[in-house]
Structure formats: C-alpha cells, structure tokens
Design an enzyme around this catalytic site. Sequence first.
Site, short mmCIF file in Angstrom:
data_model
loop_
_atom_site.label_atom_id
_atom_site.label_comp_id
_atom_site.label_asym_id
_atom_site.label_seq_id
_atom_site.Cartn_x
_atom_site.Cartn_y
_atom_site.Cartn_z
N HIS A 42 0.84 -1.20 0.00
CA HIS A 42 0.00 0.00 0.00
C HIS A 42 0.87 1.26 0.00
O HIS A 42 0.67 2.18 -0.81
CB HIS A 42 -0.90 -0.02 1.24
CG HIS A 42 -1.83 1.15 1.34
ND1 HIS A 42 -3.12 1.12 0.86
CD2 HIS A 42 -1.65 2.39 1.86
CE1 HIS A 42 -3.70 2.29 1.08
NE2 HIS A 42 -2.82 3.07 1.69
N GLU A 43 1.86 1.28 0.89
CA GLU A 43 2.75 2.44 0.97
C GLU A 43 3.62 2.56 -0.28
O GLU A 43 3.95 3.67 -0.71
CB GLU A 43 3.63 2.34 2.22
CG GLU A 43 2.86 2.42 3.52
CD GLU A 43 2.05 3.70 3.67
OE1 GLU A 43 2.54 4.76 3.22
OE2 GLU A 43 0.94 3.65 4.23
N HIS A 52 1.74 4.59 -2.78
CA HIS A 52 1.87 6.03 -2.54
C HIS A 52 3.24 6.53 -3.00
O HIS A 52 3.35 7.62 -3.60
CB HIS A 52 1.70 6.33 -1.05
CG HIS A 52 0.31 6.11 -0.54
ND1 HIS A 52 -0.81 6.55 -1.20
CD2 HIS A 52 -0.14 5.49 0.59
CE1 HIS A 52 -1.90 6.23 -0.50
NE2 HIS A 52 -1.51 5.57 0.58
#
Length: 353
Positions: free
Chosen positions: A20-21, A24
């Site tokens: 998920h990170e 980003h």
Amino acid sequence: MKIVYILAAILIFGVLIAVHELGHFLAAKLCGVRVNEFSIGMGPLLWKKEGEETRYTLRLLPIGGFCAMEGEDEDTGDQRSFVRQGFWKKFVILAAGAFMNFLTGVLVLLILFGGASAFYVDQIAGFAEGFPLEGENGLMVGDVIYKIDGYRTYLHGDASLFLRYNDGKGVDLVVIRDGEKISLKDFPMYRSTYEGQPERFGLSVGVKEVPATFFTKIQYAWYQAVDFVQLVWFSLVQLVTGNAGMNDLSGPVGIVSTITEVGEASATVRIAVENIAYFAALIAVNLAVMNLLPIPALDGGRIFFLAVDAAAMALFRRKVPEKYQAAVNMAGFVVLMGFMLLVTVHDVFRLFQ
C-alpha cells in the site's frame, strides 16, 4: 504448526501494508512530489540508504511501512511538497495505495486460478414440491442466476448469500436462459414452508461448470476480485441496516485466528498455502475498498476533502484551512483506533469462549 500460521498472518498484513505504501511512493515519484523517507517495516531502524533525495530504510517490526512525503499535512514552502500539488496529482497519490492492494489481490488470484480446471456459477437445479412459480413466465431448471436484488452473482455461492439476507417480501431477479437475460422485477418468491422446512424460497441452487481456458482464467480472476469488492459493500449495507452486528466483524486478531483455522483445516501443506493465499487476496481487496471509504484519517477521507476543497474553490474562491482538515483527520483517527480496539477486544473475547 499454529505458530507458523500466526507468523504467516503477520507477514501477510505486513506485506499488504508495505505494498500500500509502495503505491503512494511510486505515485508520488511519478507526480514529482518529494519523498523524504520510504520505509519497509516499523519501529527501530535496521538498515538505511540515503538516496538523492529519499532515505530508504528497513525497520525491525514487519507490520507495514510508511511513505513520508514533504509537506504531507502542512505547507512547508517547498514547491514539490504534497500540499502544493493540484487536485489530480493529489488524487492519484492518495488512491495509489488502494490501487496497489487491489492489484495485489488480482495477481494472487491469477496465480491461484492458473491451475484451475473449471469454474462454477449458480444455476437453478430444481424446485421443492408445490413451488408455484415454475415455468416460462417464472423460473426454470437450468436458469443461470445473474443478479439477486441488484447484486451480481459472479461465482457459485453468491446466490445463497444474497437470498439469505432477502427480507422475504419478493426478490428482484435476473437470470440467463438460452443466452438471454430475463429480468423478474419484484418476483413474488416469498419465504414459506417447503418439505417441512420453514423460511425457504422453494428452489435449490446447483452449479454450472465453465471450462477453464486461458481467457476464462483471467476473466474469473477478475470476477473474483470484483466479487470481493461487492461483498465488502454488501456487508457494509447489512451493518447499516442492522442485519449484521459485532459478531460478524473481525479485526486483526480475528483475521489471524481465521487464517490459522484455514491452515489447520487444510489436508496438505500445498492446500494450506493455496487457501491462505486466497484469503490474503480477500484481505488485500478488502483493504483497498475500506481505505477508500470517506472516513477521516483514511485515504478516502483525504480524497473527500479534496472534493470539498474543489467545491469550496469553485463557490467561495478559498479552500478549507489545512489546520481544520488536520483536526478532523486526527479526530477520525482517534475514533477509528477506538473502534478497532473495540473489535480487537471482541475478537479476543471470542477466542476464549
């Protein structure tokens, strides 16, 4: 073996949060936003590498990671800070984490479905004695169930789930018969007693086999991922309407417990790995959907504020001050953590029942 499954569950959470990170991070780099640090893991520092402008770190606890962007919550004066970007760049960066989780789920399903020999969809197999709606103007054996009350039945098992939560006052059905979709709006299929069993709809749901080819494997991997998304929304609707409660929720402890049960119930190590991987795909898609909900402190909440800012600029020529957004996000974070704590305590209590 239980400790192995517990460690596997922790690893799954860690990988999904790190992915998920990573979403980003990649989106921020693509959009030209300065990233001060990208970390795999949390807690004490184990390893670091200083890049041209980004510090890459590996930390002790394998429970996720973070992407620290310049000016994430306040204007630092840097033109490459997050807050100084336009609407679409911010949107792409915020949504990229959920996109990566969803993509991970799809890729895991593609791998799992690569060895499939067939797929199965819900099909009407028969009717109980006395069922009044059998026929060309109603339902017929062999009808493939396509939708129930607006929810698409992608795979076998969906029809039984959606019928289970129907209020028994009529059903909206779409079936496929001889390649043609037939809509039955407010179909008077009510709960009744059939063959001595109360609260039944009077039909039995069987399966139709779809041969597994290269293209159907891709198609049904996608269907399964979309079905996971639909099940999240369906579950949220049941929570809001009161048809589901705390006993139907699971936090990290409950999910670890479920993964352990899935592993221990599997006949072989290979089956255990496949079942846990399937569950990991479900968690990945769930994380993607839940993270995009318009709840403060989540990416969806921040995207919601982007829309509010855009509307405020169009109407009043000014944005909502960052300090107010930060205050709302902090309050949302506290409430969210409190709710997660409540669910976790409930999970622990269930373990000792």
